[in-house]
Scaffold this motif. Structure first.
Motif, PDB file in Angstrom:
ATOM      1  N   VAL A 187       0.837  -1.209   0.000  1.00  0.00           N
ATOM      2  CA  VAL A 187       0.000   0.000   0.000  1.00  0.00           C
ATOM      3  C   VAL A 187       0.864   1.249   0.000  1.00  0.00           C
ATOM      4  O   VAL A 187       0.625   2.202  -0.766  1.00  0.00           O
ATOM      5  CB  VAL A 187      -0.961  -0.012   1.212  1.00  0.00           C
ATOM      6  N   HIS A 188       1.892   1.260   0.836  1.00  0.00           N
ATOM      7  CA  HIS A 188       2.773   2.435   0.892  1.00  0.00           C
ATOM      8  C   HIS A 188       3.534   2.632  -0.414  1.00  0.00           C
ATOM      9  O   HIS A 188       3.799   3.777  -0.818  1.00  0.00           O
ATOM     10  CB  HIS A 188       3.743   2.295   2.064  1.00  0.00           C
ATOM     11  N   ALA A 189       3.880   1.543  -1.096  1.00  0.00           N
ATOM     12  CA  ALA A 189       4.579   1.665  -2.383  1.00  0.00           C
ATOM     13  C   ALA A 189       3.715   2.359  -3.421  1.00  0.00           C
ATOM     14  O   ALA A 189       4.236   2.972  -4.365  1.00  0.00           O
ATOM     15  CB  ALA A 189       4.990   0.281  -2.883  1.00  0.00           C
ATOM     16  N   LYS A 190       2.385   2.283  -3.244  1.00  0.00           N
ATOM     17  CA  LYS A 190       1.458   2.973  -4.148  1.00  0.00           C
ATOM     18  C   LYS A 190       1.071   4.354  -3.627  1.00  0.00           C
ATOM     19  O   LYS A 190       0.185   5.004  -4.187  1.00  0.00           O
ATOM     20  CB  LYS A 190       0.198   2.125  -4.320  1.00  0.00           C
ATOM     21  N   GLY A 191       1.708   4.798  -2.525  1.00  0.00           N
ATOM     22  CA  GLY A 191       1.413   6.112  -1.968  1.00  0.00           C
ATOM     23  C   GLY A 191       0.203   6.152  -1.065  1.00  0.00           C
ATOM     24  O   GLY A 191      -0.286   7.238  -0.731  1.00  0.00           O
ATOM     25  N   GLY A 192      -0.290   4.994  -0.636  1.00  0.00           N
ATOM     26  CA  GLY A 192      -1.495   4.943   0.186  1.00  0.00           C
ATOM     27  C   GLY A 192      -1.224   4.985   1.679  1.00  0.00           C
ATOM     28  O   GLY A 192      -0.072   4.922   2.130  1.00  0.00           O
ATOM     29  N   HIS A 193      -2.306   5.076   2.450  1.00  0.00           N
ATOM     30  CA  HIS A 193      -2.262   5.074   3.914  1.00  0.00           C
ATOM     31  C   HIS A 193      -3.204   3.983   4.415  1.00  0.00           C
ATOM     32  O   HIS A 193      -4.322   3.844   3.908  1.00  0.00           O
ATOM     33  CB  HIS A 193      -2.699   6.425   4.478  1.00  0.00           C
ATOM     34  N   ILE A 194      -2.781   3.247   5.438  1.00  0.00           N
ATOM     35  CA  ILE A 194      -3.589   2.131   5.916  1.00  0.00           C
ATOM     36  C   ILE A 194      -3.522   1.983   7.432  1.00  0.00           C
ATOM     37  O   ILE A 194      -2.443   2.025   8.018  1.00  0.00           O
ATOM     38  CB  ILE A 194      -3.184   0.813   5.214  1.00  0.00           C
ATOM     39  N   PHE A 195      -4.700   1.854   8.053  1.00  0.00           N
ATOM     40  CA  PHE A 195      -4.838   1.543   9.481  1.00  0.00           C
ATOM     41  C   PHE A 195      -5.236   0.074   9.616  1.00  0.00           C
ATOM     42  O   PHE A 195      -5.889  -0.487   8.737  1.00  0.00           O
ATOM     43  CB  PHE A 195      -5.939   2.405  10.120  1.00  0.00           C
ATOM     44  N   ALA A 196      -4.858  -0.544  10.730  1.00  0.00           N
ATOM     45  CA  ALA A 196      -5.308  -1.892  11.067  1.00  0.00           C
ATOM     46  C   ALA A 196      -6.569  -1.799  11.901  1.00  0.00           C
ATOM     47  O   ALA A 196      -6.626  -0.995  12.841  1.00  0.00           O
ATOM     48  CB  ALA A 196      -4.231  -2.640  11.848  1.00  0.00           C
ATOM     49  N   GLN A 197      -7.566  -2.617  11.582  1.00  0.00           N
ATOM     50  CA  GLN A 197      -8.732  -2.676  12.465  1.00  0.00           C
ATOM     51  C   GLN A 197      -8.546  -3.823  13.458  1.00  0.00           C
ATOM     52  O   GLN A 197      -8.428  -4.985  13.066  1.00  0.00           O
ATOM     53  CB  GLN A 197     -10.042  -2.874  11.725  1.00  0.00           C
ATOM     54  N   LEU A 198      -8.491  -3.472  14.738  1.00  0.00           N
ATOM     55  CA  LEU A 198      -8.253  -4.453  15.798  1.00  0.00           C
ATOM     56  C   LEU A 198      -9.591  -4.955  16.322  1.00  0.00           C
ATOM     57  O   LEU A 198     -10.473  -4.180  16.691  1.00  0.00           O
ATOM     58  CB  LEU A 198      -7.413  -3.831  16.908  1.00  0.00           C
ATOM     59  N   TRP A 199      -9.688  -6.290  16.434  1.00  0.00           N
ATOM     60  CA  TRP A 199     -10.989  -6.963  16.537  1.00  0.00           C
ATOM     61  C   TRP A 199     -10.947  -8.039  17.609  1.00  0.00           C
ATOM     62  O   TRP A 199     -10.043  -8.882  17.622  1.00  0.00           O
ATOM     63  CB  TRP A 199     -11.247  -7.590  15.183  1.00  0.00           C
ATOM     64  N   HIS A 200     -11.916  -8.007  18.495  1.00  0.00           N
ATOM     65  CA  HIS A 200     -12.213  -9.134  19.371  1.00  0.00           C
ATOM     66  C   HIS A 200     -13.711  -9.348  19.255  1.00  0.00           C
ATOM     67  O   HIS A 200     -14.496  -8.463  19.588  1.00  0.00           O
ATOM     68  CB  HIS A 200     -11.817  -8.846  20.819  1.00  0.00           C
ATOM     69  N   VAL A 201     -14.109 -10.534  18.786  1.00  0.00           N
ATOM     70  CA  VAL A 201     -15.526 -10.735  18.484  1.00  0.00           C
ATOM     71  C   VAL A 201     -16.357 -11.048  19.718  1.00  0.00           C
ATOM     72  O   VAL A 201     -17.584 -10.974  19.679  1.00  0.00           O
ATOM     73  CB  VAL A 201     -15.728 -11.857  17.444  1.00  0.00           C
ATOM     74  N   GLY A 202     -15.711 -11.447  20.838  1.00  0.00           N
ATOM     75  CA  GLY A 202     -16.479 -11.801  22.022  1.00  0.00           C
ATOM     76  C   GLY A 202     -17.367 -13.004  21.780  1.00  0.00           C
ATOM     77  O   GLY A 202     -16.911 -14.066  21.346  1.00  0.00           O
ATOM     78  N   ARG A 203     -18.674 -12.837  22.010  1.00  0.00           N
ATOM     79  CA  ARG A 203     -19.604 -13.963  21.926  1.00  0.00           C
ATOM     80  C   ARG A 203     -19.919 -14.385  20.495  1.00  0.00           C
ATOM     81  O   ARG A 203     -20.541 -15.443  20.285  1.00  0.00           O
ATOM     82  CB  ARG A 203     -20.905 -13.602  22.654  1.00  0.00           C
ATOM     83  N   LEU A 204     -19.530 -13.601  19.500  1.00  0.00           N
ATOM     84  CA  LEU A 204     -19.858 -13.916  18.112  1.00  0.00           C
ATOM     85  C   LEU A 204     -18.806 -14.850  17.520  1.00  0.00           C
ATOM     86  O   LEU A 204     -18.078 -14.514  16.584  1.00  0.00           O
ATOM     87  CB  LEU A 204     -19.985 -12.639  17.289  1.00  0.00           C
ATOM     88  N   SER A 205     -18.742 -16.031  18.106  1.00  0.00           N
ATOM     89  CA  SER A 205     -17.776 -17.033  17.670  1.00  0.00           C
ATOM     90  C   SER A 205     -18.381 -18.414  17.867  1.00  0.00           C
ATOM     91  O   SER A 205     -19.540 -18.567  18.284  1.00  0.00           O
ATOM     92  CB  SER A 205     -16.461 -16.880  18.446  1.00  0.00           C
ATOM     93  N   HIS A 206     -17.565 -19.419  17.581  1.00  0.00           N
ATOM     94  CA  HIS A 206     -18.022 -20.801  17.681  1.00  0.00           C
ATOM     95  C   HIS A 206     -16.879 -21.634  18.248  1.00  0.00           C
ATOM     96  O   HIS A 206     -15.705 -21.360  17.973  1.00  0.00           O
ATOM     97  CB  HIS A 206     -18.419 -21.319  16.289  1.00  0.00           C
ATOM     98  N   THR A 207     -17.229 -22.618  19.037  1.00  0.00           N
ATOM     99  CA  THR A 207     -16.191 -23.422  19.692  1.00  0.00           C
ATOM    100  C   THR A 207     -15.211 -24.038  18.690  1.00  0.00           C
ATOM    101  O   THR A 207     -14.033 -24.211  18.996  1.00  0.00           O
ATOM    102  CB  THR A 207     -16.831 -24.534  20.533  1.00  0.00           C
ATOM    103  N   SER A 208     -15.680 -24.336  17.473  1.00  0.00           N
ATOM    104  CA  SER A 208     -14.789 -24.936  16.468  1.00  0.00           C
ATOM    105  C   SER A 208     -13.700 -23.981  16.012  1.00  0.00           C
ATOM    106  O   SER A 208     -12.674 -24.413  15.491  1.00  0.00           O
ATOM    107  CB  SER A 208     -15.600 -25.405  15.256  1.00  0.00           C
ATOM    108  N   LEU A 209     -13.913 -22.679  16.203  1.00  0.00           N
ATOM    109  CA  LEU A 209     -12.910 -21.675  15.832  1.00  0.00           C
ATOM    110  C   LEU A 209     -11.938 -21.392  16.971  1.00  0.00           C
ATOM    111  O   LEU A 209     -10.919 -20.719  16.768  1.00  0.00           O
ATOM    112  CB  LEU A 209     -13.600 -20.364  15.435  1.00  0.00           C
TER     113      LEU A 209
END
Length: 374
Positions: free
Chosen positions: A91-113
């Motif tokens: 992204v930076h090589a193309k002159g862009g700017h990028i933020f990371a979205q930090l995520w904790h889903v909490g209850r929106l998950s499944h035991t298999s994951l």
């Protein structure tokens, strides 16, 4: 158009954005396995869209129990950090700017994951009727299943998660991101503390509005510490969307309180996710004006905006930047199309989650479309 508000430069902290167009976070489930690592395909996808004023990367889980969907990337291992470095470099090589979205889903998950572990939340309330994407269902194929029943976090565990956010912010900076955005919207963990119907706690993290906002404030401050600069931190909120089973009894009061708190902490921006389905609740204009009054930072809005609606919002003064979600999927050159008023391609629903380059990096730009038609 002599003066086009969408194409005026904008100062976001130390970044000079070339336009007011944001590519918001969108889960695409293409991380490399095993390890949930960002990869060269994802780097190509984001680099194709680097002429956006700002890109916010897809939701990126901060710790093993924070994962809620198959093949989503993380940012808590050395391999995951290195994988994201490929993306930020591209992204930076193309002159862009990028933020990371930090995520904790909490209850929106499944035991298999989660290696068989139970999801966690503010309270032991299952998000009934809410499905999550897993790699293999009972028939052995990828698909959506009911989110598992969660357990309530202890106070000590809450503090551990705040620390995990702090570490994730440091990891994001190490990976080359320009900043981080906290996913505090759409029914995920932070939202599960904020909204009254998802939080039945009776300790310092539940009950009153100040208590329900406590976790948001602690995580936001941890991200400021992790990045080293409040102007490298943004927060995504969804005041009226009622997504994934989260709903508040008095959302305008709650989210004006959240915005005021975030203004006191000094974060760079709030990213408002408006409801974007056909019969979605409308966000009143007066509420948007009140948000502007209580929060002194940058306001980004996302939710079925057209170029015309985006220009009107910026001119009216209640929005600084506008995020275009689904249009960025099928239009890698969306910025050019908005500038020209060109028609937009439509995305393929069946290729949104999982797979390969098809439906990710193979959408043609305008010049390619013209060449193919010649």
């Amino acid at each position: 158009m002599k003066h086009d508000p969408l194409f005026q430069p904008f100062q976001l902290g130390a970044l000079t954005l070339p336009n007011r167009i944001v590519m918001p976070p969108m889960t695409r489930s293409r991380a490399s396995q095993p390890g949930d690592e960002a990869n060269a395909l994802m780097a190509e996808y984001y680099a194709q869209r680097a002429d956006a004023g700002l890109i916010v990367g897809e939701g990126t889980y901060i710790a093993p129990l924070g994962k809620g969907y198959a093949w989503t990337p993380g940012i808590h291992t050395a391999g995951q950090i290195e994988g994201w470095r490929k993306v930020t470099d591209a992204v930076h090589a193309k002159g862009g700017h990028i933020f990371a979205q930090l995520w904790h889903v909490g209850r929106l998950s499944h035991t298999s994951l989660l290696g068989g572990e139970q999801p966690v939340s503010s309270s032991a309330l299952q998000a009934k009727g809410v499905n999550v994407f897993i790699a293999s269902d009972d028939d052995g194929v990828p698909g959506f299943v009911q989110a598992s029943e969660p357990r309530a976090l202890s106070v000590d565990e809450i503090r551990e998660i705040v620390d995990q956010y702090r570490t994730a912010a440091r990891n994001a900076i190490e990976a080359g991101f320009d900043g981080v955005e906290l996913h505090a919207a759409n029914g995920y963990l932070v939202n599960q503390f904020i909204d009254s119907n998802a939080n039945t706690r009776t300790d310092e993290y539940g009950g009153s509005l100040d208590n329900r906002l406590r976790f948001l404030g602690e995580v936001a401050r941890a991200l400021v510490e992790g990045t080293g600069d409040a102007l490298r931190v943004g927060i995504r909120l969804a005041p009226l969307t009622t997504l994934n089973g989260c709903e508040d009894a008095d959302p305008e009061t709650t989210y004006l309180g959240a915005a005021k708190l975030l203004g006191e902490i000094g974060v760079a921006y709030i990213h408002i996710a408006e409801a974007d389905w056909d019969d979605a609740p409308h966000m009143p204009l007066e509420f948007k004006r009140q948000l502007r009054a209580v929060y002194p930072g940058v306001l980004i809005y996302a939710g079925r905006y057209t170029g015309e609606r985006a220009r009107d919002a910026i001119d009216a003064g209640w929005a600084d930047l506008i995020a275009f979600g689904r249009p960025f999927i099928a239009n890698p050159d969306l910025v050019q199309r908005l500038r020209m008023g060109a028609p937009l391609a439509q995305h393929q629903r069946e290729t949104l989650f999982g797979g390969n380059a098809k439906g990710l990096t193979d959408y043609p730009a305008l010049d390619d479309e013209a060449a193919a038609a010649a």
